[in-house]
Design a protein around this motif. Structure first.
Motif, PDB file in Angstrom:
ATOM      1  N   LEU A 143       1.139  -0.955  -0.264  1.00  0.00           N
ATOM      2  CA  LEU A 143      -0.416   0.118   0.122  1.00  0.00           C
ATOM      3  C   LEU A 143       0.930   1.479   0.327  1.00  0.00           C
ATOM      4  O   LEU A 143       0.428   2.541  -0.510  1.00  0.00           O
ATOM      5  CB  LEU A 143      -0.586   0.180   1.237  1.00  0.00           C
ATOM      6  CG  LEU A 143      -1.743  -1.152   1.502  1.00  0.00           C
ATOM      7  CD1 LEU A 143      -2.331  -1.501   1.916  1.00  0.00           C
ATOM      8  CD2 LEU A 143      -3.214  -0.147   0.387  1.00  0.00           C
ATOM      9  N   GLY A 144       1.784   1.490   0.517  1.00  0.00           N
ATOM     10  CA  GLY A 144       2.774   2.374   0.793  1.00  0.00           C
ATOM     11  C   GLY A 144       3.447   2.352  -0.354  1.00  0.00           C
ATOM     12  O   GLY A 144       3.461   3.962  -0.771  1.00  0.00           O
ATOM     13  N   VAL A 145       4.320   2.070  -1.141  1.00  0.00           N
ATOM     14  CA  VAL A 145       5.037   1.777  -2.524  1.00  0.00           C
ATOM     15  C   VAL A 145       4.019   2.599  -3.797  1.00  0.00           C
ATOM     16  O   VAL A 145       4.326   3.608  -3.925  1.00  0.00           O
ATOM     17  CB  VAL A 145       5.939   0.669  -2.921  1.00  0.00           C
ATOM     18  CG1 VAL A 145       6.627   1.411  -4.286  1.00  0.00           C
ATOM     19  CG2 VAL A 145       6.708   0.643  -1.801  1.00  0.00           C
ATOM     20  N   LEU A 146       2.460   1.867  -3.630  1.00  0.00           N
ATOM     21  CA  LEU A 146       1.581   1.745  -4.740  1.00  0.00           C
ATOM     22  C   LEU A 146       1.171   3.350  -4.437  1.00  0.00           C
ATOM     23  O   LEU A 146       0.902   3.991  -5.600  1.00  0.00           O
ATOM     24  CB  LEU A 146       0.985   1.051  -5.191  1.00  0.00           C
ATOM     25  CG  LEU A 146       1.311  -0.515  -5.365  1.00  0.00           C
ATOM     26  CD1 LEU A 146       0.483  -1.541  -5.427  1.00  0.00           C
ATOM     27  CD2 LEU A 146       2.146  -0.778  -6.183  1.00  0.00           C
ATOM     28  N   ASP A 151      -5.078   4.761   4.398  1.00  0.00           N
ATOM     29  CA  ASP A 151      -6.506   4.491   3.999  1.00  0.00           C
ATOM     30  C   ASP A 151      -6.555   5.448   2.515  1.00  0.00           C
ATOM     31  O   ASP A 151      -7.455   4.603   1.564  1.00  0.00           O
ATOM     32  CB  ASP A 151      -7.373   5.061   5.390  1.00  0.00           C
ATOM     33  CG  ASP A 151      -7.012   7.014   5.074  1.00  0.00           C
ATOM     34  OD1 ASP A 151      -7.716   7.332   5.039  1.00  0.00           O
ATOM     35  OD2 ASP A 151      -5.772   7.436   6.190  1.00  0.00           O
ATOM     36  N   GLU A 152      -6.254   5.696   2.185  1.00  0.00           N
ATOM     37  CA  GLU A 152      -6.231   6.791   0.971  1.00  0.00           C
ATOM     38  C   GLU A 152      -5.881   5.687  -0.177  1.00  0.00           C
ATOM     39  O   GLU A 152      -6.965   5.641  -0.743  1.00  0.00           O
ATOM     40  CB  GLU A 152      -5.590   7.708   0.658  1.00  0.00           C
ATOM     41  CG  GLU A 152      -5.757   9.065   1.578  1.00  0.00           C
ATOM     42  CD  GLU A 152      -4.969  10.562   0.687  1.00  0.00           C
ATOM     43  OE1 GLU A 152      -4.761  10.321  -0.588  1.00  0.00           O
ATOM     44  OE2 GLU A 152      -4.407  11.310   1.715  1.00  0.00           O
ATOM     45  N   ALA A 153      -4.820   4.863   0.333  1.00  0.00           N
ATOM     46  CA  ALA A 153      -4.286   4.096  -1.290  1.00  0.00           C
ATOM     47  C   ALA A 153      -5.263   2.838  -0.859  1.00  0.00           C
ATOM     48  O   ALA A 153      -5.476   2.580  -1.791  1.00  0.00           O
ATOM     49  CB  ALA A 153      -3.098   2.903  -0.220  1.00  0.00           C
ATOM     50  N   VAL A 154      -5.831   2.484   0.554  1.00  0.00           N
ATOM     51  CA  VAL A 154      -6.628   1.083   0.548  1.00  0.00           C
ATOM     52  C   VAL A 154      -7.746   1.865  -0.148  1.00  0.00           C
ATOM     53  O   VAL A 154      -8.539   0.426  -1.307  1.00  0.00           O
ATOM     54  CB  VAL A 154      -7.509   1.030   1.993  1.00  0.00           C
ATOM     55  CG1 VAL A 154      -8.127   0.122   1.885  1.00  0.00           C
ATOM     56  CG2 VAL A 154      -6.063   0.237   2.629  1.00  0.00           C
ATOM     57  N   TYR A 155      -8.892   2.853  -0.259  1.00  0.00           N
ATOM     58  CA  TYR A 155     -10.106   3.403  -0.759  1.00  0.00           C
ATOM     59  C   TYR A 155      -9.384   3.207  -2.530  1.00  0.00           C
ATOM     60  O   TYR A 155     -10.280   4.114  -3.191  1.00  0.00           O
ATOM     61  CB  TYR A 155     -10.615   3.870  -0.328  1.00  0.00           C
ATOM     62  CG  TYR A 155     -10.183   3.795   1.756  1.00  0.00           C
ATOM     63  CD1 TYR A 155     -12.224   2.726   1.392  1.00  0.00           C
ATOM     64  CD2 TYR A 155     -10.264   3.935   2.217  1.00  0.00           C
ATOM     65  CE1 TYR A 155     -12.637   1.973   2.474  1.00  0.00           C
ATOM     66  CE2 TYR A 155     -11.052   3.611   3.562  1.00  0.00           C
ATOM     67  CZ  TYR A 155     -11.928   3.148   3.744  1.00  0.00           C
ATOM     68  OH  TYR A 155     -12.622   2.397   4.948  1.00  0.00           O
ATOM     69  N   ASN A 156      -8.728   3.197  -3.071  1.00  0.00           N
ATOM     70  CA  ASN A 156      -8.408   3.767  -4.144  1.00  0.00           C
ATOM     71  C   ASN A 156      -8.471   2.332  -5.141  1.00  0.00           C
ATOM     72  O   ASN A 156      -7.723   1.058  -4.195  1.00  0.00           O
ATOM     73  CB  ASN A 156      -7.218   3.238  -4.169  1.00  0.00           C
ATOM     74  CG  ASN A 156      -6.469   3.093  -5.982  1.00  0.00           C
ATOM     75  OD1 ASN A 156      -6.832   2.301  -6.559  1.00  0.00           O
ATOM     76  ND2 ASN A 156      -6.568   4.741  -6.846  1.00  0.00           N
ATOM     77  N   PRO A 157      -9.671   1.431  -5.927  1.00  0.00           N
ATOM     78  CA  PRO A 157     -10.329   0.182  -6.119  1.00  0.00           C
ATOM     79  C   PRO A 157      -8.841  -1.063  -6.381  1.00  0.00           C
ATOM     80  O   PRO A 157      -9.001  -2.207  -6.360  1.00  0.00           O
ATOM     81  CB  PRO A 157     -11.019   0.298  -6.806  1.00  0.00           C
ATOM     82  CG  PRO A 157     -11.136   1.921  -6.905  1.00  0.00           C
ATOM     83  CD  PRO A 157     -10.574   2.629  -6.495  1.00  0.00           C
ATOM     84  N   GLU A 158      -8.478   0.070  -7.510  1.00  0.00           N
ATOM     85  CA  GLU A 158      -7.170  -0.744  -7.791  1.00  0.00           C
ATOM     86  C   GLU A 158      -6.084  -1.218  -7.426  1.00  0.00           C
ATOM     87  O   GLU A 158      -5.605  -2.671  -7.003  1.00  0.00           O
ATOM     88  CB  GLU A 158      -6.795  -0.127  -9.461  1.00  0.00           C
ATOM     89  CG  GLU A 158      -7.992  -0.001 -10.392  1.00  0.00           C
ATOM     90  CD  GLU A 158      -8.531  -0.871 -11.187  1.00  0.00           C
ATOM     91  OE1 GLU A 158      -7.993  -2.021 -11.041  1.00  0.00           O
ATOM     92  OE2 GLU A 158      -9.342  -0.545 -11.544  1.00  0.00           O
ATOM     93  N   PHE A 198      -6.174  -4.703  -6.034  1.00  0.00           N
ATOM     94  CA  PHE A 198      -4.624  -5.733  -6.648  1.00  0.00           C
ATOM     95  C   PHE A 198      -3.881  -6.415  -5.191  1.00  0.00           C
ATOM     96  O   PHE A 198      -3.213  -7.316  -4.967  1.00  0.00           O
ATOM     97  CB  PHE A 198      -3.503  -4.613  -6.733  1.00  0.00           C
ATOM     98  CG  PHE A 198      -2.351  -5.286  -6.849  1.00  0.00           C
ATOM     99  CD1 PHE A 198      -1.815  -5.329  -8.578  1.00  0.00           C
ATOM    100  CD2 PHE A 198      -0.853  -5.202  -6.281  1.00  0.00           C
ATOM    101  CE1 PHE A 198       0.040  -5.481  -8.106  1.00  0.00           C
ATOM    102  CE2 PHE A 198       0.609  -5.365  -6.362  1.00  0.00           C
ATOM    103  CZ  PHE A 198       0.705  -6.124  -7.002  1.00  0.00           C
ATOM    104  N   LEU A 199      -4.186  -5.766  -4.113  1.00  0.00           N
ATOM    105  CA  LEU A 199      -3.363  -6.074  -2.600  1.00  0.00           C
ATOM    106  C   LEU A 199      -4.012  -7.650  -2.465  1.00  0.00           C
ATOM    107  O   LEU A 199      -3.743  -8.858  -1.591  1.00  0.00           O
ATOM    108  CB  LEU A 199      -3.469  -5.106  -1.376  1.00  0.00           C
ATOM    109  CG  LEU A 199      -3.254  -5.737   0.135  1.00  0.00           C
ATOM    110  CD1 LEU A 199      -1.738  -5.942   0.269  1.00  0.00           C
ATOM    111  CD2 LEU A 199      -3.981  -4.226   0.834  1.00  0.00           C
TER     112      LEU A 199
END
Length: 489
Positions: free
Chosen positions: A300-303, A313-320, A324-325
């Motif tokens: 999540l951090g790198v992507l 949390d911003e990364a988690v709520y990006n659906p792609e 992927f995770l």
């Protein structure tokens, strides 16, 4: 901190701190320790009549001056702010740190404290990079300038190995067994601690080796609690809501877990009465946690960083990114896990996504990506090597490593600067620039990747992912990876 005044507003220690003596020396009094081991110990002091298991917190590095001064001024007290999933804040003052020491100021005092009869356990949170382990050689790094300094100045050390060696030398003279317990996110953290310490001892005090084998234990443990860096907003909100003037409170999630190998040479606290779990073999639990939770954070951090996100949390709520995770966890990590009796892996993974998505935590991407050169070999690459051994997929992990290579160039997809905190930042940037011409050049960092550059399967997957991100961007690449994986699942 005026406890009597504060106790009218939030939970505070009800035990008499003046009667609590330190039985534990803890090195590394940052946020995680104060949200985890100190939290468990505080609850134990609350619930029982024990007075001999307080904590003496040691600030080891020059960098730790601020936290030492803060805790010293607050008599070891601080506020733990638990950010619940519904947005409410559970606040309590933690009182288990009853002494504080600053090692650079008085190294002999710290050594003598570690060697004193009342101390039964020395615990560590010194970060993944603190163990001085070279991934390429799989051995202790004697070339580290601080290690060389300690070898030449044994009575005024700078590293944990210098301190422990001198303390154990004194304990041997007095016939005092002890336990050294790592609380860092490293698979086999106790085994690694012993191996690295023994490597140092072999160089400087070889006559200690047999005594350590017989009188010092190094239990493995698995620790878990997401603990973001405390922000100025956290400090001001605490003051505004509770009137508490705390210079460095700790914020964390409600979830906490501690699984410990029950191997203690000189007694231990009854942490199991406050939620810790003592087991014969920690390995399956820690492998699950490191390769799912910690690796998940890194993914999540790198992507997220490349996409321009600032918090997890911003990364988690990006659906792609979230799709992927989950596919990475299902298709590449889960096949490498076994011996997890009583663990519902699907439920565990679902819980992780909820924890990552706690919008009230605001765990900074910068924090998660810091010291990635120490994290990738521990969190991500074991899955790669296990999958290669079983001829399984490495496509998702390869994309994460490729994203890290591009991240190491220092710009996100919006061309904004990335704040890269890594002891190897300059080396990573150099290899990342070379990778623009030949992606496989990034894998030549043997201290991180070991012999992975010799795997044709991984090099091909990595190069494909690198070129895809470079040409099409991170989101488009994730969509393609996700679509392909779902099509073949």
């Amino acid at each position: 901190m005026n406890l009597a005044k504060v106790a009218k507003k939030i939970s505070c220690p009800t035990y008499d701190r003046s009667k609590v003596k330190a039985g534990i020396v803890h090195v590394g009094i940052g946020g995680f320790h104060r949200a985890h081991e100190a939290f468990y110990t505080d609850q134990l002091l609350h619930d029982t009549n024990v007075t001999d298991w307080g904590i003496c917190g040691v600030a080891l590095l020059d960098f730790d001056t601020k936290i030492y001064n803060t805790l010293k001024e607050q008599d070891g007290l601080y506020t733990l702010v638990i950010k619940e999933l519904d947005g409410t804040l559970t606040k309590r003052v933690i009182g288990s740190i009853v002494e504080c020491m600053y090692a650079p100021e008085n190294p002999v005092q710290v050594i003598e404290k570690m060697a004193s009869p009342e101390i039964k356990i020395i615990t560590l949170t010194i970060t993944e990079g603190g163990y001085n382990y070279n991934e390429a050689t799989e051995a202790f790094d004697y070339e580290n300038p601080q290690i060389q300094y300690d070898l030449e100045h044994p009575d005024a050390p700078k590293t944990i190995f210098g301190y422990l060696t001198q303390a154990l030398k004194r304990r041997k003279e007095n016939g005092l067994a002890i336990t050294i317990q790592s609380c860092d996110n490293i698979k086999g953290n106790g085994d690694l601690t012993k191996r690295m310490l023994m490597s140092y001892v072999e160089k400087t005090e070889p006559e200690l080796i047999a005594w350590i084998d017989a009188n010092v234990s190094f239990p493995n443990s698995m620790v878990d609690r997401i603990t973001p860096a405390t922000s100025p907003v956290d400090i001001s909100n605490l003051n505004a809501s509770s009137g508490i003037d705390d210079a460095w409170p700790v914020v964390c999630e409600p979830f906490h877990q501690w699984v410990i190998e029950d191997d203690f040479k000189a007694g231990r606290p009854a942490w199991e009465t406050v939620g810790a779990q003592f087991v014969e073999d920690v390995d399956p639990y820690e492998k699950m946690k490191l390769t799912l939770l910690n690796a998940g954070h890194t993914v999540l951090g790198v992507l997220g960083a490349l996409r321009g996100c600032s918090t997890i949390d911003e990364a988690v709520y990006n659906p792609e990114i979230s799709t992927f995770l989950r596919l990475y966890m299902d298709q590449e990590v889960t096949p490498t896990l076994s011996d997890l009796d009583g663990v519902d892996l699907d439920k565990y993974k679902e819980t992780l996504l909820h924890r990552f998505g706690n919008v009230y935590m605001k765990d900074q991407i910068d924090r998660i990506c810091s010291e990635s050169s120490a994290k990738f070999p521990i969190f991500v690459l074991p899955t790669v090597n296990a999958q290669l051994a079983r001829q399984g997929s490495v496509d998702f992990a390869a994309l994460v490593v490729a994203a890290w290579a591009i991240y190491s160039l220092g710009k996100d997809e919006n061309h904004d600067d990335l704040l890269i905190k890594d002891v190897m930042a300059k080396t990573l940037a150099k290899q990342a620039r070379l990778a623009k011409e030949d992606p496989a050049k990034f894998l030549e960092l043997e201290s991180i990747f070991g012999k992975l550059k010799t795997s044709e399967t991984f090099v091909n997957a990595f190069s494909k992912a690198y070129n895809a991100i470079s040409e099409n961007g991170i989101v488009h690449s994730l969509k393609a990876w996700n679509k392909s994986a779902l099509k073949h699942s």
